[in-house]
Design a protein around this motif. Structure first.
Motif, PDB file in Angstrom:
ATOM      1  N   PHE A 187       0.826  -1.215   0.000  1.00 25.23           N
ATOM      2  CA  PHE A 187       0.000   0.000   0.000  1.00 25.23           C
ATOM      3  C   PHE A 187       0.855   1.256   0.000  1.00 25.23           C
ATOM      4  CE2 PHE A 187       0.834  -0.483   4.493  1.00 25.23           C
ATOM      5  CZ  PHE A 187       0.879   0.809   4.987  1.00 25.23           C
ATOM      6  N   VAL A 188       2.073   1.176   0.578  1.00 28.61           N
ATOM      7  CA  VAL A 188       2.992   2.320   0.534  1.00 28.61           C
ATOM      8  C   VAL A 188       3.607   2.429  -0.860  1.00 28.61           C
ATOM      9  CG1 VAL A 188       5.090   3.340   1.491  1.00 28.61           C
ATOM     10  CG2 VAL A 188       3.492   2.133   2.995  1.00 28.61           C
ATOM     11  N   ARG A 189       4.006   1.291  -1.406  1.00 33.56           N
ATOM     12  CA  ARG A 189       4.606   1.295  -2.749  1.00 33.56           C
ATOM     13  C   ARG A 189       3.661   1.911  -3.776  1.00 33.56           C
ATOM     14  NH1 ARG A 189       5.506  -3.650  -2.958  1.00 33.56           N
ATOM     15  NH2 ARG A 189       7.720  -3.667  -2.453  1.00 33.56           N
ATOM     16  N   GLU A 190       2.389   1.556  -3.694  1.00 37.48           N
ATOM     17  CA  GLU A 190       1.429   2.053  -4.675  1.00 37.48           C
ATOM     18  C   GLU A 190       1.129   3.536  -4.502  1.00 37.48           C
ATOM     19  OE1 GLU A 190      -1.856  -0.569  -4.175  1.00 37.48           O
ATOM     20  OE2 GLU A 190      -0.986  -2.161  -5.427  1.00 37.48           O
ATOM     21  N   SER A 191       1.482   4.102  -3.353  1.00 38.56           N
ATOM     22  CA  SER A 191       1.245   5.529  -3.128  1.00 38.56           C
ATOM     23  C   SER A 191       2.401   6.403  -3.603  1.00 38.56           C
ATOM     24  CB  SER A 191       1.003   5.785  -1.634  1.00 38.56           C
ATOM     25  OG  SER A 191       2.212   5.606  -0.890  1.00 38.56           O
ATOM     26  N   LEU A 192       3.534   5.778  -3.952  1.00 36.54           N
ATOM     27  CA  LEU A 192       4.709   6.547  -4.347  1.00 36.54           C
ATOM     28  C   LEU A 192       4.559   7.081  -5.767  1.00 36.54           C
ATOM     29  CD1 LEU A 192       7.593   4.264  -2.999  1.00 36.54           C
ATOM     30  CD2 LEU A 192       6.357   6.081  -1.811  1.00 36.54           C
ATOM     31  N   ARG A 193       5.143   8.224  -6.004  1.00 38.89           N
ATOM     32  CA  ARG A 193       5.238   8.816  -7.340  1.00 38.89           C
ATOM     33  C   ARG A 193       6.717   9.071  -7.606  1.00 38.89           C
ATOM     34  NH1 ARG A 193       1.164   6.860  -7.002  1.00 38.89           N
ATOM     35  NH2 ARG A 193      -0.953   7.685  -7.309  1.00 38.89           N
ATOM     36  N   LEU A 194       7.388   8.019  -8.039  1.00 38.56           N
ATOM     37  CA  LEU A 194       8.845   8.063  -8.138  1.00 38.56           C
ATOM     38  C   LEU A 194       9.314   9.012  -9.227  1.00 38.56           C
ATOM     39  CD1 LEU A 194       9.607   4.242  -7.777  1.00 38.56           C
ATOM     40  CD2 LEU A 194       9.664   5.993  -5.992  1.00 38.56           C
ATOM     41  N   ALA A 195      10.327   9.796  -8.899  1.00 41.01           N
ATOM     42  CA  ALA A 195      10.912  10.731  -9.857  1.00 41.01           C
ATOM     43  C   ALA A 195      11.712   9.974 -10.913  1.00 41.01           C
ATOM     44  CB  ALA A 195      11.819  11.714  -9.119  1.00 41.01           C
ATOM     45  N   PRO A 196      11.900  10.562 -12.097  1.00 39.41           N
ATOM     46  CA  PRO A 196      12.700   9.902 -13.138  1.00 39.41           C
ATOM     47  C   PRO A 196      14.093   9.507 -12.660  1.00 39.41           C
ATOM     48  CG  PRO A 196      11.517  11.780 -14.054  1.00 39.41           C
ATOM     49  CD  PRO A 196      11.289  11.822 -12.573  1.00 39.41           C
ATOM     50  N   ALA A 197      14.676  10.286 -11.748  1.00 37.66           N
ATOM     51  CA  ALA A 197      16.018   9.963 -11.245  1.00 37.66           C
ATOM     52  C   ALA A 197      16.031   8.626 -10.523  1.00 37.66           C
ATOM     53  CB  ALA A 197      16.509  11.064 -10.313  1.00 37.66           C
ATOM     54  N   VAL A 198      14.928   8.263  -9.886  1.00 38.77           N
ATOM     55  CA  VAL A 198      14.845   6.979  -9.192  1.00 38.77           C
ATOM     56  C   VAL A 198      14.796   5.846 -10.208  1.00 38.77           C
ATOM     57  CG1 VAL A 198      13.467   5.560  -7.623  1.00 38.77           C
ATOM     58  CG2 VAL A 198      13.719   8.016  -7.201  1.00 38.77           C
ATOM     59  N   ARG A 199      13.977   6.015 -11.216  1.00 34.65           N
ATOM     60  CA  ARG A 199      13.856   4.971 -12.245  1.00 34.65           C
ATOM     61  C   ARG A 199      15.168   4.795 -13.009  1.00 34.65           C
ATOM     62  NH1 ARG A 199       8.530   3.824 -12.307  1.00 34.65           N
ATOM     63  NH2 ARG A 199       7.103   5.447 -11.564  1.00 34.65           N
ATOM     64  N   ALA A 200      15.924   5.872 -13.151  1.00 39.62           N
ATOM     65  CA  ALA A 200      17.191   5.795 -13.877  1.00 39.62           C
ATOM     66  C   ALA A 200      18.314   5.211 -13.030  1.00 39.62           C
ATOM     67  CB  ALA A 200      17.598   7.184 -14.362  1.00 39.62           C
ATOM     68  N   ALA A 201      18.119   5.136 -11.708  1.00 40.73           N
ATOM     69  CA  ALA A 201      19.187   4.693 -10.818  1.00 40.73           C
ATOM     70  C   ALA A 201      19.390   3.188 -10.834  1.00 40.73           C
ATOM     71  CB  ALA A 201      18.893   5.148  -9.384  1.00 40.73           C
ATOM     72  N   ARG A 202      18.390   2.451 -11.323  1.00 42.46           N
ATOM     73  CA  ARG A 202      18.510   0.994 -11.372  1.00 42.46           C
ATOM     74  C   ARG A 202      18.446   0.552 -12.824  1.00 42.46           C
ATOM     75  NH1 ARG A 202      14.880  -3.456 -11.211  1.00 42.46           N
ATOM     76  NH2 ARG A 202      15.908  -5.310 -10.381  1.00 42.46           N
ATOM     77  N   PRO A 203      19.493  -0.107 -13.333  1.00 37.71           N
ATOM     78  CA  PRO A 203      19.490  -0.517 -14.748  1.00 37.71           C
ATOM     79  C   PRO A 203      18.381  -1.511 -15.027  1.00 37.71           C
ATOM     80  CG  PRO A 203      21.309  -1.538 -13.569  1.00 37.71           C
ATOM     81  CD  PRO A 203      20.717  -0.528 -12.646  1.00 37.71           C
ATOM     82  N   LEU A 204      17.771  -1.370 -16.196  1.00 34.99           N
ATOM     83  CA  LEU A 204      16.719  -2.293 -16.597  1.00 34.99           C
ATOM     84  C   LEU A 204      17.332  -3.644 -16.953  1.00 34.99           C
ATOM     85  CD1 LEU A 204      14.551   0.023 -18.878  1.00 34.99           C
ATOM     86  CD2 LEU A 204      14.112  -0.642 -16.512  1.00 34.99           C
ATOM     87  N   GLU A 205      16.633  -4.706 -16.614  1.00 36.62           N
ATOM     88  CA  GLU A 205      17.098  -6.054 -16.917  1.00 36.62           C
ATOM     89  C   GLU A 205      16.177  -6.673 -17.963  1.00 36.62           C
ATOM     90  OE1 GLU A 205      17.074  -8.117 -13.251  1.00 36.62           O
ATOM     91  OE2 GLU A 205      18.626  -6.858 -12.345  1.00 36.62           O
TER      92      GLU A 205
END
Length: 403
Positions: free
Chosen positions: A331-349
Motif C-alpha cells: 500500500f505504501v509502494r502504490e502511493s509513491l510517485r517516483l521521480a525519473p532519477a529513481v527509475r534511472a538509478a537501477r538498470p533495466l534487466e
C-alpha cells in the motif's frame, strides 16, 4: 592482480567486485561454506569462488592461496542488542583471522572495511576527518566493534608486515542487497512515517557504487597503515528526508521532533518486533545517536582518485531498490510517485516476453532464455507475433420513427 573479496555477496562487497573487475583485476569471492554466488554477482563477469569460515584458519588459508591482495568486507552491521557477541566474533576476531591467514598465505596487501563512525561525531554541523576519534558521545556496540576492528587490523599489519589500508565508508545507500541494512532502513523509515517527522542532527550519505570504487582506489594507491574516509555529501536529517520526499513523491518533512522522540519511537518499534517475532526497523541504541552530526570530509581519499555522487543520487539509488524489494508494504509502494532519477538509478534487466497465444491452437512459440527486450527469439529471425484483436462490433442501426 588476483583479489579475494570477503563479504562479496553484501552491499559493499558486491560493488567492490564490480569495481575490481572493471579495473582489470581477477576476483575471487570468499563466502561462507554452503553459500552459492547469487546471479547478480555472476552477471558482473567472471568471478571465482572459495568457501571459508572466519573461525576456521585452515579453510581461510586454503581460500587465500595464490591471492595477491584481500579486500575484507565481511562484517556484521547491526544495532540490535542481541548482536553484541556476533559483532565481536565477526568484526574483531574475524578480521584478525582473515588478515593472519592472508599473511600466512603470502598475500602482500589488504583493504579492510571499517566505518566512519570510528571518527566520532559533533554537536555542531562540522565535518570530521581521519585525525578525529570516537569520544565520549553515545556509541552503540557496533561503533565500539569497529574501533576494535581497526586496531586488530593494524596489530596484524605490524606483526606480520602485511600492508593494511583502512576504508571508512559513511552511510551507504543503494543496492542490490539480500537483507535490509540500517543505512537503507533510514530511507524506508521516512516512507513508513505517516507524520512526516524529522529530527535535529545529520549524517553523510554515499552511494554504494562509489564506495565499491573507492575500495579499489585504496587497493591500488592507498598508503599502508592509513585510514581513508569514503563519504559523499553531508546533509541534515531535514535535508535528507526532504530528498526522500521529493524523489518518492510523498509529503515533505513538516515537524522537527526532539532527539528523545526518536528514542521513544525506537522503543515502540522494538516492542512491536517482539510481539511479531520480527526484526525492529530501528532500536533505542541506534536512536541514541540522533541529534548529533555524523559529518565527514573525504579529502584524503580524493587526493588519490576517489570521487562520489551527490546525496540526491545516493537517495535515488536507495529508493530504486526499496521500491522493488519486500521491505516496502504494497500500500505504501502504490502511493509513491517516483521521480525519473529513481527509475534511472537501477538498470533495466531484459526479460523474455510472455508466450504469445496462437488463435487456433491456444499455444504459442516460447522465446529462448536470452530473448531480449525487443521480443525476438535469438534462435529465430521471425519476430514473435502478438495475438490478434477481435474485430469491433458494428454500431447498431437507428430506427426511423413512424410518420
Amino acid at each position: 592482480m588476483r583479489v579475494a573479496v570477503t563479504g562479496a555477496t553484501g552491499l559493499v562487497g558486491h560493488h567492490v567486485v564490480a569495481a575490481a573487475l572493471g579495473g582489470g583485476h581477477e576476483v575471487v569471492a570468499v563466502t561462507r561454506p554452503g553459500r552459492h554466488l547469487p546471479q547478480r554477482l555472476l552477471a558482473l563477469g567472471e568471478v571465482g569462488q572459495e568457501r571459508a569460515s572466519l573461525t576456521d584458519p585452515v579453510s581461510l588459508a586454503r581460500a587465500l592461496e595464490g591471492i595477491d591482495a584481500v579486500v575484507h568486507c565481511a562484517a556484521v552491521y547491526s544495532y540490535h542488542p542481541a548482536a553484541t557477541e556476533q559483532l565481536a566474533d565477526v568484526n574483531v576476531r574475524g578480521t584478525r583471522a582473515v588478515l593472519e591467514a592472508a599473511a600466512a598465505a603470502g598475500v602482500t596487501r589488504a583493504v579492510v572495511t571499517s566505518s566512519a563512525v570510528t571518527r566520532g561525531s559533533s554537536l555542531q554541523p562540522l565535518p570530521r576527518d581521519e585525525r578525529h576519534h570516537l569520544g565520549t558521545e553515545p556509541a552503540p556496540e557496533y561503533y565500539a566493534s569497529k574501533v576494535r576492528q581497526e586496531q586488530a587490523a593494524l596489530d596484524v599489519s605490524e606483526s606480520t608486515g602485511l600492508e593494511v589500508v583502512l576504508a571508512l565508508p559513511t552511510v551507504v545507500l543503494g543496492g542490490p542487497y539480500d537483507r535490509l541494512g540500517p543505512s537503507n532502513a533510514i530511507v524506508l523509515r521516512y516512507l513508513l512515517d505517516p507524520t512526516r517527522s524529522t529530527f535535529p542532527g545529520g549524517c553523510n550519505v554515499v552511494d554504494a557504487r562509489d564506495v565499491g570504487a573507492g575500495h579499489v582506489v585504496l587497493l591500488e594507491r592507498g598508503e599502508p597503515g592509513e585510514r581513508y574516509l569514503l563519504g559523499g555529501e553531508d546533509v541534515s536529517w531535514r535535508t535528507l528526508h526532504g530528498l526522500v520526499a521529493d524523489l518518492a513523491g510523498v509529503g515533505q518533512p513538516a515537524l522537527e521532533l526532539p532527539a528523545g522522540a526518536a528514542w521513544l519511537a525506537a522503543g515502540a518499534a522494538e516492542a512491536w518486533a517482539r510481539l511479531t517475532s520480527s526484526a525492529p526497523l530501528s532500536t533505542r541504541e541506534e536512536a541514541s545517536t540522533v541529534g548529533r552530526y555524523y559529518w565527514y570530509a573525504s579529502d584524503r581519499a580524493r587526493t588519490i582518485g576517489y570521487a562520489a555522487r551527490p546525496a540526491r543520487e545516493a537517495v535515488a539509488a536507495s529508493l530504486a531498490w526499496l521500491a522493488i524489494g519486500p521491505d516496502l508494504p504494497r500500500f505504501v509502494r502504490e502511493s509513491l510517485r517516483l521521480a525519473p532519477a529513481v527509475r534511472a538509478a537501477r538498470p533495466l534487466e531484459p526479460r523474455a516476453l510472455p508466450d504469445p497465444v496462437d488463435a487456433g491452437t491456444g499455444q504459442g512459440a516460447r522465446p529462448g532464455p536470452d530473448a531480449g527486450a525487443e521480443g525476438r527469439d535469438p534462435g529465430s529471425a521471425r519476430p514473435l507475433t502478438p495475438r490478434r484483436r477481435p474485430p469491433r462490433p458494428a454500431p447498431p442501426r437507428r430506427r426511423r420513427s413512424p410518420g
